[in-house]
Design a protein around this motif. Structure first.
Motif: not given
Ligand SMILES: Cc1cc2nc3c(=O)[nH]c(=O)nc-3n(C[C@H](O)[C@H](O)[C@H](O)COP(=O)(O)OP(=O)(O)OC[C@H]3O[C@@H](n4cnc5c(N)ncnc54)[C@H](O)[C@@H]3O)c2cc1C
Length: 833
Positions: A566-568, A571-576, A656-658, A810-814
């Motif tokens: 559970a990381m994402t 309410q916040v951009a979790s890729s960061d 599932g994804h909860a 293309r989204l998950a794990d970054g």
């Molecule tokens: C099926 C599925 C399973 C998942 N399982 C898990 C899980 O088990 N545990 C968990 O914690 N998370 C999980 N995730 C979440 C996933 O890891 C996050 O969705 C992902 O890290 C992106 O975070 P966000 O959705 O908040 O997108 P955001 O951070 O909001 O990013 C949205 C978009 O912004 C753009 N962006 C972001 N950074 C940059 C950059 N540096 N440069 C240019 N553009 C950028 C990209 O286009 C990106 O897609 C899952 C997601 C999916 C779809």
């Protein structure tokens, strides 16, 4: 008419009686599941195929059901050293049974101790089925005749596609110069059986030997395509068919099997077309080409076309005369030997052996007649009879793997890995693909958030076969071994430590296996190699305390529970991950957690018991020291699962994804992983291999897409021709293959660098693989969907689900952009150096 296996049983010949008490003792001790205690034994003997005496053992314990086994032994008395090698038969049957889908009886034990029943022997499964002892297949319908011959061609192709190295048979014989050696061997045998004081020598046979020596095809000296496992006596009457369906359930009589030139098997299996080799007074050519082909039996060319198509071998026109003449020569030499023994009064074939001398000469005449014919086979198969005719099914394993094992190279897996790979491929074919429909149905029913009992059964089976926790890298296994050896109290009875710790593979080695698991969305968890459990187990292995490992790691390794990460946060951009807001605050001996997470994969699964949660323990620390990871028992008060999220409409039940809220969730301080502020450090360790596993699975998903695409294109006609014959399809198909192979190499290279340089140094190539793999898989799967037309987007095939899953990666794990940023940063850094 078919003869059932049981109809071939006769009372044991007095001269071939066995010490039944000794046999019973041996079987009870060495055949798993042999009826007992104190079973009774009934021994009968097979009347057909007598070179190695073959018996049926029927054993039953008092009041129990009778079970049948087959025993095959060397003949008693002085025998040729190289002949009757039951040990070799056992070896080949064992390898084929364990690693391939070639239908063979399962073997149970080999006894090389001649003191037990007088000679070495082995015991195998008894197959009750239909045998067709007359190659004209009299007494059955034309449709059935056709099915029988085509099933024989396909089964021979399956044997020939086996990668002998991958199944441990690389030393089973020499591949090259097979015909050359056979001509020498059978030529000498002929000279031994004829001449002064023996039956007369036939000059035409001597001429034939010379002709064969001069016309040995060039391909015979190679070790490449067309060489491999040779059955040596492949004919319809050595096949057991299903009692009611026209499919082969067992290929018998492997006495002459070896490695060599496989076209010899093909030509030999075509003998009924050329000559009627039954021993009778009126021996004549008599093959279907002379006497007329029985209604339903395919023409020789069709039989060959199906074989070539299923085995991916070229059309054999160029050397066909040689191979037929060679088969006739070998037959003639064998018959000359039988006749010689008859003249000495010790032929095994009874009175019919008196005709063998004449039959040998007829075979030689037939060979010359064939050699002198102007045309024997068209230069190409007739239109409509080529590869497109025969439907391909499933995965052609050995063909795929031939590129992996032929020769040397950086990406040539070890024998151990190839054997595991073959085992997984077979497991998938036998147990996973056939169950997919049922598992999907369950996942769409109202019981979808429960576990289909078959899933747990399959896990038990995979464990039993040693296909368990293979993802665990060597170094982590060494650490865990220490823990498990120190204290066994927490390991469940029946769980073997060795099994729990995988097979001691590197990431690169696991790559060859994980790929296969990726072909079905259901497969990874069956082998206890599914996400997010693998990443979570890796975290516990690397960073967990002993107590944490005992409580959570061991049941995860055993496959008793599942887990979530559970990381994402919504309410916040979790890729960061520095944005994450979930708070973890220490209060005495507890941490109190407050926050909202989503996309916690696996948390809906009823077996999910533990979450690894990432949150902040210190909002004022430097940006990358604020985060920590902590273990949260999913049943702790305050943990509330709000809803399952949908991926393009798929809820991925029961996994599932909860979306989950954490409301004043109190967990003991001992649940922190590694220490406060070390969340990023752990994330780096966790995500490297985990990301790569996704990439490996995506290669498998794409490979399945390719396979389905090709099958569809070969079987569907649009605008007057198969889709496969349209130029636009061919160019798209080729491009998909190029991208797939490029990506596979990148993924393997990333795994290799991860093994050799570690996570940090390999981060550039790991990022490349993480971008390349989902994009490639999406392209291939999209193309497969396109070729399937509307069926491709439906849920009638696995393609839409595979595509949806690939798209999430293309989204998950970054997201891609983050990884592209890493690659660009490293590139620019290098330029500045
Ligand atoms: C099926 C599925 C399973 C998942 N399982 C898990 C899980 O088990 N545990 C968990 O914690 N998370 C999980 N995730 C979440 C996933 O890891 C996050 O969705 C992902 O890290 C992106 O975070 P966000 O959705 O908040 O997108 P955001 O951070 O909001 O990013 C949205 C978009 O912004 C753009 N962006 C972001 N950074 C940059 C950059 N540096 N440069 C240019 N553009 C950028 C990209 O286009 C990106 O897609 C899952 C997601 C999916 C779809």
């Amino acid at each position: 008419m078919a003869t059932m296996t049981s109809e071939l049983l006769r009372p044991v010949h007095a001269a071939q009686a066995l010490d039944e008490a000794a046999l019973l003792r041996y079987a009870a001790a060495h055949v798993p599941g042999f009826p007992g205690p104190a079973p009774s034994l009934a021994l009968t003997q097979f009347g057909h195929g007598q070179s190695n005496p073959t018996y049926c053992i029927q054993a039953s314990a008092p009041g129990g059901e009778a079970r049948r086994y087959v025993l095959r032994k060397k003949p008693a008395g002085a025998i040729l050293q190289s002949a009757h090698a039951v040990e070799r038969e056992f070896q080949v049957l064992k390898a084929l049974g364990a690693y391939t889908d070639v239908p063979v009886p399962k073997v149970f034990c080999l006894c090389t101790d001649a003191s037990v029943i007088g000679t070495p022997f082995y015991i195998m499964e008894y197959l009750e089925g239909a045998l067709y002892l007359n190659n004209k297949l009299t007494g059955i319908t034309p449709d059935k005749r056709r099915n029988i011959y085509l099933a024989a061609a396909k089964t021979l192709a399956a044997i020939h596609k086996i990668d002998a190295t991958a199944v441990g048979l690389q030393k089973y014989g020499k591949r090259d110069n097979y015909c050359k050696r056979q001509v020498d061997r059978w030529g000498k045998q002929y000279l031994h059986s004829t001449g002064e004081g023996k039956p007369a020598r036939y000059q035409k046979m001597l001429d034939l030997i010379d002709w064969l020596k001069e016309n040995i095809p060039e391909e015979d000296s190679s070790t490449g395509l067309g060489t491999g496992l040779v059955h040596g006596d492949y004919r319809v009457d050595n096949l057991v068919f299903h009692p009611t369906e026209d499919r082969v359930i067992g290929v018998l009589d492997w006495e002459l099997s070896t490695l060599g030139n496989q076209m010899c098997d093909v030509a030999y299996s075509c003998m009924p077309y050329i000559i009627d080799a039954t021993l009778s007074e009126n021996s004549s050519y008599g093959g279907f080409e002379h006497s007329g082909i029985p209604d339903g039996i395919p023409q020789l060319e069709e039989y060959l076309a199906v074989y070539c198509s299923m085995s991916a071998r070229p059309w054999p026109a160029a050397n066909w005369k040689f191979y037929i003449a060679f088969s006739l020569f070998r037959g003639a030499s064998i018959y000359a030997g039988v006749y010689h023994r008859w003249t000495m009064g010790n032929a095994s074939g009874g009175e019919r052996a008196r005709f063998a001398g004449k039959a040998a000469n007829v075979m030689v005449d037939c060979a010359w007649h064939y050699i002198n014919r102007e045309n024997v086979l068209r230069a190409h198969p007739a239109t409509g009879m080529h590869v497109l005719k025969a439907p391909r099914q499933g995965f052609h394993v050995e063909q795929e793997d031939s590129t992996l094992t032929n020769g040397q190279g950086k990406f040539v897996p070890s024998e151990k890995v190839m054997q595991l790979r073959q085992k997984i491929i077979k497991f998938m074919k036998d147990h996973i693909y056939p169950k997919e429909d049922e598992l999907y149905k369950h996942a769409q029913s109202t019981s979808r958030w429960t576990i289909h009992p078959e899933e747990e059964n399959l896990k038990a089976l995979a464990k039993e076969e040693g296909l368990w926790n293979l993802f665990i890298p060597l170094d982590s296994a060494a650490r865990a071994r220490k823990l498990l050896l120190e204290d066994q109290s927490h390991v469940s009875a029946g769980s073997s430590n060795d099994l729990l710790l995988g097979a001691g593979l590197t990431n690169l080695e696991y790559g060859y296996l994980c790929e296969i698991m990726g072909r079905s969305v259901w497969a990874p968890q069956i082998f206890n190699c599914g996400a997010p459990d693998t990443g979570n187990m890796e975290v516990l292995l690397r960073y967990g305390t002993k107590e944490q490992q005992k409580q959570w790691l061991v049941p995860l390794l055993e496959g008793k529970i599942r887990s979530g990460f559970a990381m994402t946060e919504p309410q916040v951009a979790s890729s960061d991950a520095t944005n994450i807001e979930c708070a973890i605050s220490r209060q005495g001996d507890f941490y109190v957690i407050n926050g909202r997470k989503w996309w916690t994969s696996g948390a809906m699964d009823p077996r999910c018991k533990i979450l690894i949660l990432m949150g902040k323990t210190d909002f004022s620390a430097p940006r990358h020291k604020q985060q920590s990871m902590i273990l949260v028992d999913i049943n702790t008060p305050g943990v509330q699962i709000k809803r399952p999220l949908l991926v393009f409409g798929f809820d991925d039940a029961p996994h599932g994804h909860a979306e989950i809220t954490f409301d004043n969730v109190r967990v003991p301080v001992t649940n922190i992983l590694l220490g406060e502020g070390r969340g990023f450090e752990i994330a780096q360790g966790r995500l490297g291999p985990g990301r790569l596993h996704h990439c490996m699975r995506l290669i498998g998903a794409a490979e399945r897409g390719m396979n389905m695409m090709v099958e569809r294109a070969l079987s569907r006609t649009a605008f007057g021709k198969k889709i496969a014959q349209h130029g636009s399809f061919q160019s798209d198909l080729a491009k998909c293959r190029i991208e797939l192979e490029q990506t596979r190499l990148l993924v393997l290279e990333a795994a290799d660098q991860l093994d050799r340089h570690g996570n940090k140094k390999a981060r550039g190539i790991l990022a490349m693989a993480k971008v390349a793999a989902p994009n490639m898989a999406l392209k291939v799967l999209d193309m497969a969907i396109q070729v399937h037309g509307a069926a491709g987007v439906s849920s009638d095939t696995v393609l839409s689900h595979l595509w949806a899953t690939a798209r999430t990666l293309r989204l998950a794990d970054g997201p891609d952009e983050v990884h592209l940023g890493t690659i660009a940063k490293l590139e620019l850094q290098r330029a500045r150096m």
